[in-house]
Design an enzyme around this catalytic site. Structure first.
Site, short mmCIF file in Angstrom:
data_model
loop_
_atom_site.label_atom_id
_atom_site.label_comp_id
_atom_site.label_asym_id
_atom_site.label_seq_id
_atom_site.Cartn_x
_atom_site.Cartn_y
_atom_site.Cartn_z
N LYS A 22 0.97 -1.08 0.03
CA LYS A 22 -0.17 0.03 0.09
C LYS A 22 0.96 1.12 0.17
CE LYS A 22 -2.08 1.65 4.04
NZ LYS A 22 -1.23 3.06 4.93
N ASN A 23 2.04 1.72 1.26
CA ASN A 23 2.66 2.38 0.67
C ASN A 23 3.54 2.91 0.04
OD1 ASN A 23 1.43 2.81 3.29
ND2 ASN A 23 2.74 2.17 4.79
N ARG A 94 -3.83 10.01 4.71
CA ARG A 94 -2.84 10.77 4.57
C ARG A 94 -1.85 11.44 3.70
NH1 ARG A 94 0.36 14.21 7.66
NH2 ARG A 94 2.92 14.40 7.21
N CYS A 118 -4.13 8.60 10.07
CA CYS A 118 -4.26 7.42 11.24
C CYS A 118 -4.19 8.66 12.51
CB CYS A 118 -3.38 6.41 11.65
SG CYS A 118 -3.76 5.12 10.63
N ARG A 126 -0.90 14.87 11.91
CA ARG A 126 0.35 14.59 11.04
C ARG A 126 0.77 15.77 10.60
NH1 ARG A 126 -0.25 8.81 9.88
NH2 ARG A 126 1.06 9.62 8.33
N SER A 168 11.37 12.56 7.18
CA SER A 168 10.09 12.21 6.76
C SER A 168 9.57 11.26 5.51
CB SER A 168 9.14 13.65 6.72
OG SER A 168 7.94 13.04 5.79
N VAL A 169 9.26 10.05 5.57
CA VAL A 169 8.94 9.21 4.30
C VAL A 169 8.12 10.26 3.02
CG1 VAL A 169 8.07 6.93 3.41
CG2 VAL A 169 9.14 7.50 6.12
N ASP A 311 5.07 0.33 12.19
CA ASP A 311 4.00 -0.19 11.58
C ASP A 311 3.64 -1.01 12.11
OD1 ASP A 311 2.94 2.63 10.63
OD2 ASP A 311 3.94 1.50 8.36
N ILE A 333 9.18 7.23 16.09
CA ILE A 333 8.48 7.90 15.25
C ILE A 333 7.45 8.36 15.47
CG2 ILE A 333 7.61 7.89 12.74
CD1 ILE A 333 10.41 6.73 13.15
N ARG A 403 -8.02 -0.15 4.91
CA ARG A 403 -7.49 0.18 4.57
C ARG A 403 -6.55 0.60 3.77
NH1 ARG A 403 -5.78 5.10 8.15
NH2 ARG A 403 -4.34 5.15 5.98
N1 EPU Z 1 6.23 14.81 10.37
C1 EPU Z 1 6.03 15.78 10.49
N2 EPU Z 1 6.21 16.92 9.00
C2 EPU Z 1 5.86 16.62 8.44
C3 EPU Z 1 6.07 15.49 8.08
C4 EPU Z 1 6.35 14.81 9.29
O1 EPU Z 1 6.38 16.98 11.37
O2 EPU Z 1 5.19 17.84 7.71
C5 EPU Z 1 6.66 13.95 11.82
C6 EPU Z 1 5.50 13.06 11.84
O3 EPU Z 1 4.57 13.51 12.67
C7 EPU Z 1 6.45 11.84 12.23
C8 EPU Z 1 7.54 11.58 11.59
O4 EPU Z 1 7.59 13.23 11.25
O5 EPU Z 1 6.33 11.91 13.95
C9 EPU Z 1 7.83 10.51 10.58
O6 EPU Z 1 6.26 10.74 9.92
P1 EPU Z 1 6.63 10.42 8.16
O7 EPU Z 1 6.50 11.32 7.66
O8 EPU Z 1 7.62 9.66 7.60
O9 EPU Z 1 5.17 9.40 8.04
P2 EPU Z 1 4.36 9.29 6.73
O10 EPU Z 1 4.75 9.67 5.38
O11 EPU Z 1 3.28 11.10 7.31
C10 EPU Z 1 4.38 6.90 6.01
C11 EPU Z 1 3.39 5.48 6.03
C12 EPU Z 1 3.32 5.26 7.35
C13 EPU Z 1 4.37 4.90 8.58
C14 EPU Z 1 5.58 6.46 8.57
C15 EPU Z 1 6.88 5.83 8.87
C16 EPU Z 1 2.67 5.81 4.00
C17 EPU Z 1 1.12 6.07 3.50
N3 EPU Z 1 2.46 6.27 5.33
O12 EPU Z 1 3.52 7.88 6.98
O13 EPU Z 1 2.33 4.26 7.69
O14 EPU Z 1 3.88 5.03 9.67
O15 EPU Z 1 5.66 6.19 7.73
O16 EPU Z 1 7.81 5.03 8.25
O17 EPU Z 1 3.15 5.49 3.53
C18 EPU Z 1 0.09 2.63 8.34
O18 EPU Z 1 0.95 2.27 7.22
O19 EPU Z 1 0.09 2.37 8.45
C19 EPU Z 1 1.67 4.24 8.36
C20 EPU Z 1 0.87 5.03 9.30
#
Ligand code: EPU
Length: 423
Positions: A22-23, A94, A118, A126, A168-169, A311, A333, A403
């Site tokens: 998915k991701n 997201r 989430c 987020r 940040s991913v 995750d 994280i 999801r």
């Molecule tokens: N963050 C910020 N500002 C930003 C972006 C992120 O402060 O602009 C913070 C977040 O709040 C968090 C940290 O940075 O504390 C890391 O967040 P990241 O951006 O890496 O996460 P994401 O891209 O929102 C993806 C996955 C998540 C997974 C995280 C970490 C997708 C769609 N989602 O989220 O997956 O937990 O990376 O590996 O790829 C899931 O699949 O259940 C899921 C939550």
């Protein structure tokens, strides 16, 4: 709202085929906005977030054709692309924010809602500040009105050197996508190296993008004028894979898990070995047998890729509840990713939370109860606990699970779980 009714305890045995990630699929789908030519994407997981992303692309003017029981799509452009990404589509997901950058890169304007997803970060929500600040550096201007980001650029985005202040991913993926057809060269530092980021780069390069790693966490993107037709197979889902590996370990099970390169989850497999699982890997197969007695882990710490993934922490928490002593998990994280701990306590778990650390007393014999999922991975943890619990567990709000897990109840039934969905 659907519920799962699970009768436990069950021993899981047999074969599982892992679905597409998915991701990895979500940013790849968002990046198709950059294309004029058709794109074929294979091994899509049939989960709700993918449907939402496809509906979002359709609302932006893409034509979506399904093949192979919806696992394969052909995405092409209609004559009238649109730039409005609505709240009704972004509120549940997201990754919807990932259309903002490509819309501005391609059409130089966009009105995009703030995304949902989430709730994993307590009162901090987020945030998307890293995305917006980095896009500004490429030349995007924006203002926020009524929950929408009104963004535009004067012509093409322009390549820049950008250093992310934290990893940040999503922001890494967003900036890679947005730089592909920009003017000049972008260098990104502090880039996430998660396999889903690598899959996105492989996809874009398969269409003629010019992206390469120039350091452990540094990427260089030389802008190209346009992207070519391409056909790409999405990688397997490492979190679904990890969930089934935990399921085998937890239930003294014996699973052959197919459709995934085991090298990608080396850290997780090493940890499962520490808990007593016997694991053999060959090419794209994992053979995993659960131990008679699960061993504790002293301090499991979630980290960026290479480290243990956030995750999978909820699923490992269930496993550690059944281990032979006290373990702990530190979440690095997200701030508030222990909502499932409260629900696990309803099944008999003894867990205490202190800031970002959860202490888990082992030797729990779960007893079935009614529980509620709070997010996607929490729902997987509750299902696992239900499978190893004595008696009946009812997991509600399984829309979270839908999801991101493709027909989890069917996959679990096939390997011996007594689980059914109630509408
Ligand atoms: N963050 C910020 N500002 C930003 C972006 C992120 O402060 O602009 C913070 C977040 O709040 C968090 C940290 O940075 O504390 C890391 O967040 P990241 O951006 O890496 O996460 P994401 O891209 O929102 C993806 C996955 C998540 C997974 C995280 C970490 C997708 C769609 N989602 O989220 O997956 O937990 O990376 O590996 O790829 C899931 O699949 O259940 C899921 C939550």
């Amino acid at each position: 709202m659907d519920k799962f009714v699970i009768k436990g305890p069950c021993v899981l045995k047999g074969q599982v085929l892992i679905s597409g990630s998915k991701n990895a699929a979500l940013p790849i789908l968002a990046s198709t906005i950059l294309f004029d030519k058709p794109v074929v994407i294979k091994n899509l997981p049939r989960v709700r977030d993918i449907n939402t992303m496809l509906n979002l692309l359709r609302s932006l003017g893409s034509k979506i054709e399904f093949f192979d029981n919806r696992k394969k799509v052909r995405i092409s452009k209609t004559k009238k692309p649109k730039h409005f990404a609505s709240y009704s589509l972004l509120k549940t997901m997201r990754a919807g924010i990932l259309v903002l950058g490509p819309l501005v890169a391609k059409y130089h304007k966009s009105i995009t809602s703030f995304p949902g997803g989430c709730v994993l970060n307590g009162n901090s929500g987020r945030p998307i500040d890293l995305h917006l600040k980095a896009l500004q550096k490429l030349g995007m201007k924006y203002e926020i009105k009524k929950g929408y980001i009104y963004a535009k650029s004067k012509g093409k985005l322009r390549g820049k050197n950008i250093k992310f202040p934290s990893i940040s991913v999503g922001a890494s993926q967003h900036l890679i996508i947005s730089s592909v057809i920009s003017d000049g060269t972008t260098t990104l530092q502090g880039v996430a190296t998660e396999p889903e980021v690598v899959d996105l780069i492989n996809f874009l390069n398969s269409a003629g993008a010019n992206i390469k790693w120039v350091g452990k966490r540094a990427c260089q993107i030389v802008g190209v004028n346009s992207l070519n037709e391409t056909s790409y197979t999405i990688m397997g889902d490492r979190i679904e894979n990890g969930t089934f590996c935990v399921a085998a370990t937890l239930t003294k099970g014996n699973l052959l898990i197919k459709g995934f390169d085991p090298k990608i989850i080396k850290t997780e497999l090493e940890l499962l070995k520490k808990t007593g699982a016997k694991i053999k890997t060959i090419k794209d197969e994992i053979h995993i047998k659960g131990p008679q007695k699960i061993k504790k882990i002293n301090n499991l710490v979630t980290k960026e890729y290479g480290g243990f993934p956030t995750d999978l922490a909820p699923q490992f928490m269930v496993l550690l509840c059944k281990a032979n002593g006290r373990s702990s998990i530190t979440e690095n994280i997200f701030k508030s990713r222990f909502m499932h701990a409260m629900e696990l306590q309803r099944l008999g778990a003894k867990i205490s939370i202190n800031n970002s650390k959860a202490t888990i007393e082992g030797n729990t014999n779960f007893i079935g109860a009614e529980v509620m999922s709070s997010d996607l991975r929490a729902s997987a943890a509750l299902i696992l606990a239900g499978i190893s619990a004595k008696g009946t567990t009812v997991v509600s709000r399984v829309y979270h699970c839908d999801r991101g897990y493709e027909k989890i109840e069917n996959k679990l039934k096939k390997i011996g779980a007594k689980i059914k969905r109630l509408n």
